[in-house]
Design an enzyme around this catalytic site. Structure first.
Site, PDB file in Angstrom:
ATOM      1  N   ASP A  31      30.153 -18.449  13.624  1.00  0.00           N
ATOM      2  CA  ASP A  31      30.271 -18.304  12.030  1.00  0.00           C
ATOM      3  C   ASP A  31      29.203 -18.692  12.055  1.00  0.00           C
ATOM      4  O   ASP A  31      28.594 -20.138  13.014  1.00  0.00           O
ATOM      5  CB  ASP A  31      30.918 -18.629  11.005  1.00  0.00           C
ATOM      6  CG  ASP A  31      30.186 -18.420   9.945  1.00  0.00           C
ATOM      7  OD1 ASP A  31      30.550 -17.577   9.111  1.00  0.00           O
ATOM      8  OD2 ASP A  31      29.643 -18.646   9.087  1.00  0.00           O
ATOM      9  N   ILE A  32      27.637 -18.619  11.467  1.00  0.00           N
ATOM     10  CA  ILE A  32      26.429 -19.074  11.664  1.00  0.00           C
ATOM     11  C   ILE A  32      26.347 -20.098  10.545  1.00  0.00           C
ATOM     12  O   ILE A  32      25.131 -20.967  10.898  1.00  0.00           O
ATOM     13  CB  ILE A  32      25.054 -18.366  10.992  1.00  0.00           C
ATOM     14  CG1 ILE A  32      23.975 -18.453  11.766  1.00  0.00           C
ATOM     15  CG2 ILE A  32      24.859 -17.984   9.790  1.00  0.00           C
ATOM     16  CD1 ILE A  32      22.631 -17.622  11.949  1.00  0.00           C
ATOM     17  N   GLN A  94      33.231 -14.041  -0.942  1.00  0.00           N
ATOM     18  CA  GLN A  94      32.764 -13.222   0.108  1.00  0.00           C
ATOM     19  C   GLN A  94      31.366 -12.629   0.095  1.00  0.00           C
ATOM     20  O   GLN A  94      30.867 -12.525  -1.025  1.00  0.00           O
ATOM     21  CB  GLN A  94      33.778 -11.282   0.183  1.00  0.00           C
ATOM     22  CG  GLN A  94      33.197 -10.778   1.210  1.00  0.00           C
ATOM     23  CD  GLN A  94      34.375  -9.370   1.218  1.00  0.00           C
ATOM     24  OE1 GLN A  94      34.487  -9.193   0.005  1.00  0.00           O
ATOM     25  NE2 GLN A  94      34.246  -8.543   2.053  1.00  0.00           N
ATOM     26  N   HIS A 100      35.770  -9.195   7.016  1.00  0.00           N
ATOM     27  CA  HIS A 100      35.897 -10.527   8.227  1.00  0.00           C
ATOM     28  C   HIS A 100      37.409 -11.491   8.052  1.00  0.00           C
ATOM     29  O   HIS A 100      37.504 -12.056   6.506  1.00  0.00           O
ATOM     30  CB  HIS A 100      34.874 -10.696   7.955  1.00  0.00           C
ATOM     31  CG  HIS A 100      34.456 -11.710   7.393  1.00  0.00           C
ATOM     32  ND1 HIS A 100      33.212 -10.601   6.556  1.00  0.00           N
ATOM     33  CD2 HIS A 100      34.270 -12.334   6.961  1.00  0.00           C
ATOM     34  CE1 HIS A 100      33.144 -11.368   5.365  1.00  0.00           C
ATOM     35  NE2 HIS A 100      33.741 -12.489   5.502  1.00  0.00           N
TER      36      HIS A 100
HETATM   37  P1  5GP Z   1      32.256 -14.561   3.583  1.00  0.00           P
HETATM   38  O1  5GP Z   1      31.368 -15.419   2.802  1.00  0.00           O
HETATM   39  O2  5GP Z   1      31.677 -13.127   3.383  1.00  0.00           O
HETATM   40  O3  5GP Z   1      33.717 -14.567   3.129  1.00  0.00           O
HETATM   41  O4  5GP Z   1      31.827 -15.444   4.901  1.00  0.00           O
HETATM   42  C1  5GP Z   1      30.367 -14.828   5.480  1.00  0.00           C
HETATM   43  C2  5GP Z   1      30.394 -15.579   6.544  1.00  0.00           C
HETATM   44  O5  5GP Z   1      29.422 -15.091   7.678  1.00  0.00           O
HETATM   45  C3  5GP Z   1      29.668 -16.771   6.197  1.00  0.00           C
HETATM   46  O6  5GP Z   1      30.568 -17.741   6.513  1.00  0.00           O
HETATM   47  C4  5GP Z   1      28.263 -16.893   6.569  1.00  0.00           C
HETATM   48  O7  5GP Z   1      28.031 -18.363   7.677  1.00  0.00           O
HETATM   49  C5  5GP Z   1      28.582 -15.776   7.793  1.00  0.00           C
HETATM   50  N1  5GP Z   1      27.122 -15.042   8.150  1.00  0.00           N
HETATM   51  C6  5GP Z   1      26.591 -14.619   7.139  1.00  0.00           C
HETATM   52  N2  5GP Z   1      25.022 -14.720   8.209  1.00  0.00           N
HETATM   53  C7  5GP Z   1      25.310 -14.337   9.787  1.00  0.00           C
HETATM   54  C8  5GP Z   1      24.692 -13.941  10.621  1.00  0.00           C
HETATM   55  O8  5GP Z   1      24.028 -13.896  10.454  1.00  0.00           O
HETATM   56  N3  5GP Z   1      25.336 -14.561  12.183  1.00  0.00           N
HETATM   57  C9  5GP Z   1      26.763 -15.285  12.127  1.00  0.00           C
HETATM   58  N4  5GP Z   1      26.521 -15.272  12.946  1.00  0.00           N
HETATM   59  N5  5GP Z   1      27.356 -14.654  10.253  1.00  0.00           N
HETATM   60  C10 5GP Z   1      27.062 -14.925   9.477  1.00  0.00           C
END
Ligand code: 5GP
Ligand code: ZN
Length: 114
Positions: A31-32, A94, A100
């Site tokens: 994760d970034i 999300q 994911h």
């Molecule tokens: P969500 O909030 O949808 O459950 O998780 C999305 C995750 O994707 C977040 O933890 C965010 O830091 C990660 N993320 C968003 N953009 C990128 C990216 O360009 N590269 C990577 N490696 N992670 C990302």
């Protein structure tokens, strides 16, 4: 593959990431914006926007996400405690709409989650 999807582009290596696992069904990368010392995202290659779009034909790959998490947890010495999280919908946090599983480890986690 969905043309506008960030994680489909990561799977296709059109956007760089630190991939830690991949096979023909699943890919996983760091994760970034890590929320723990270890924070990995584990995704099906098939574009599913969220769990709401999954059907019985996705049953095996949904289980595989958890098994890949356990395999990575073993490899990364996280067995003392780790967490898998699937945020489903914007109300649950999300932000990327390619399903994911988060694998978080390397620190203590509180309950209930925020
Ligand atoms: P969500 O909030 O949808 O459950 O998780 C999305 C995750 O994707 C977040 O933890 C965010 O830091 C990660 N993320 C968003 N953009 C990128 C990216 O360009 N590269 C990577 N490696 N992670 C990302
Ligand atoms: Zn996608």
């Amino acid at each position: 593959m969905s043309a506008d999807c960030l994680f489909c582009k990561i799977a296709a290596k059109k956007i760089p990431s630190k991939i830690v696992y991949e096979d023909d069904e699943v890919f996983a990368f760091e994760d970034i914006g890590p929320q723990a010392p270890t924070h990995i995202l584990i995704c099906p290659r098939k574009h599913l926007g969220s769990l709401n779009e999954a059907s019985s034909e996705d049953q095996a790959v949904l289980g595989k996400l958890q098994l890949v998490a356990a395999q990575l947890a073993r490899k990364l010495n996280l067995l003392a405690g780790y967490r898998t999280v699937l945020n489903n919908g914007s109300g649950a946090g999300q932000s990327v709409f390619h399903l994911h599983l988060h694998l978080l480890g390397g620190r203590t986690f509180r309950w209930p989650p925020g």
